[in-house]
Motif scaffolding. Sequence first.
Motif, mmCIF file in Angstrom:
data_model
loop_
_atom_site.group_PDB
_atom_site.id
_atom_site.type_symbol
_atom_site.label_atom_id
_atom_site.label_comp_id
_atom_site.label_asym_id
_atom_site.label_seq_id
_atom_site.Cartn_x
_atom_site.Cartn_y
_atom_site.Cartn_z
ATOM 1 N N LEU A 1 0.387 -0.721 -0.005
ATOM 2 C CA LEU A 1 -0.159 -0.091 0.052
ATOM 3 C C LEU A 1 0.959 1.330 -0.060
ATOM 4 O O LEU A 1 1.344 1.653 1.101
ATOM 5 C CB LEU A 1 -0.703 -0.170 1.275
ATOM 6 C CG LEU A 1 -2.074 1.137 1.427
ATOM 7 C CD1 LEU A 1 -2.684 1.271 -0.084
ATOM 8 C CD2 LEU A 1 -2.680 0.982 3.350
ATOM 9 N N LEU A 2 0.894 1.820 -1.015
ATOM 10 C CA LEU A 2 1.626 3.627 -0.930
ATOM 11 C C LEU A 2 0.753 4.784 -1.678
ATOM 12 O O LEU A 2 0.071 4.926 -2.186
ATOM 13 C CB LEU A 2 2.811 3.231 -2.746
ATOM 14 C CG LEU A 2 3.663 2.143 -2.866
ATOM 15 C CD1 LEU A 2 3.236 0.378 -2.112
ATOM 16 C CD2 LEU A 2 4.368 1.872 -4.317
ATOM 17 N N PRO A 3 1.001 5.073 -0.412
ATOM 18 C CA PRO A 3 0.186 6.460 -0.154
ATOM 19 C C PRO A 3 0.994 7.751 -0.593
ATOM 20 O O PRO A 3 2.249 7.657 -0.346
ATOM 21 C CB PRO A 3 -0.168 6.553 1.570
ATOM 22 C CG PRO A 3 1.117 5.512 1.975
ATOM 23 C CD PRO A 3 1.777 4.591 1.479
ATOM 24 N N CYS A 4 0.482 8.434 -1.291
ATOM 25 C CA CYS A 4 1.144 9.512 -1.655
ATOM 26 C C CYS A 4 0.616 10.780 -2.121
ATOM 27 O O CYS A 4 -0.852 10.876 -2.745
ATOM 28 C CB CYS A 4 1.644 9.915 -2.896
ATOM 29 S SG CYS A 4 3.714 10.802 -2.835
ATOM 30 N N SER A 5 0.368 12.072 -1.292
ATOM 31 C CA SER A 5 -0.581 13.391 -1.456
ATOM 32 C C SER A 5 -0.173 14.108 -3.133
ATOM 33 O O SER A 5 -0.993 14.690 -3.688
ATOM 34 C CB SER A 5 -0.524 14.277 -0.778
ATOM 35 O OG SER A 5 0.857 15.009 -0.561
#
Length: 268
Positions: free
Chosen positions: A92-96
């Motif tokens: 799971l890769l979160p980025c704004s």
Amino acid sequence: MKRRDFLTSSLAASTLALASQPQSGVAQSPAAAGPREYYQIRKYHMQSGPQTKLTDSYVADSLIPALNRLGIAPVGAFHLDLGPETPTLYLLLPCSNLETLVNVDLRLAQDEQFMKTAQPFWSAPATAPAFIRMESSLLAAFEGHPKLTPPPSAAQHGKRVFQLRTYESPSDADHVRKVEMFHHGEFEIFQKAGFDQVFYGDTLIGPRMPNLTYMLSYPELSDLTDKWKRFSSDPDWKKLSSSSRYSFEPIVSNVTNLILSPTAYSQI
């Protein structure tokens, strides 16, 4: 069509699920602060044996540190415990920053430190591949839960279990209504039932659309049944789910329900 134009049009179409919902009286979850994130969910399908160790070493020692240098954090890494096609490693890769997330592999290839440490994985021979196939989906965080929220035990690498749920809808209109339900009370019902709510995402690019995916966490797997009983018996849930706007037809046509355990190197 250029990649940027395609992503823009896909994002606009998907966020119809948020833009078209009534906004008055919408309560937001505790995580609702600041700009919303984007998520990439990766699935590495593998075979039992040496390649699982190679992939674990790659993700732990090369990939996650390089992703963090790009501003992608915290990165979740999970083994599939209950669900089809094991062994499978979920990331799971979160980025704004959407641009960073969709160009992540190109950015990684420009990182000399990453390329040096990742070489055994990236250059694995065809006779001994590091994985069978990799699939990925791109999601936009719900407006009412715009940022990923790791469970409290993640910081101490304590015991925790994750549930990854995907709701498919039979039409775009039904998908809009299901996303709307979360913003009109479902977040709060999950909170009252004691769930740790990790993320909620509307799928922009991926299989079996239209759909949404969300993740919950528990200290123990045995907590899952008890919390879902509390959820289903909550008077607010009964009222929300019986509303004529959401109960006139089945607005969810299929549910995928997976149980995941965090790896030793997971940041979530």
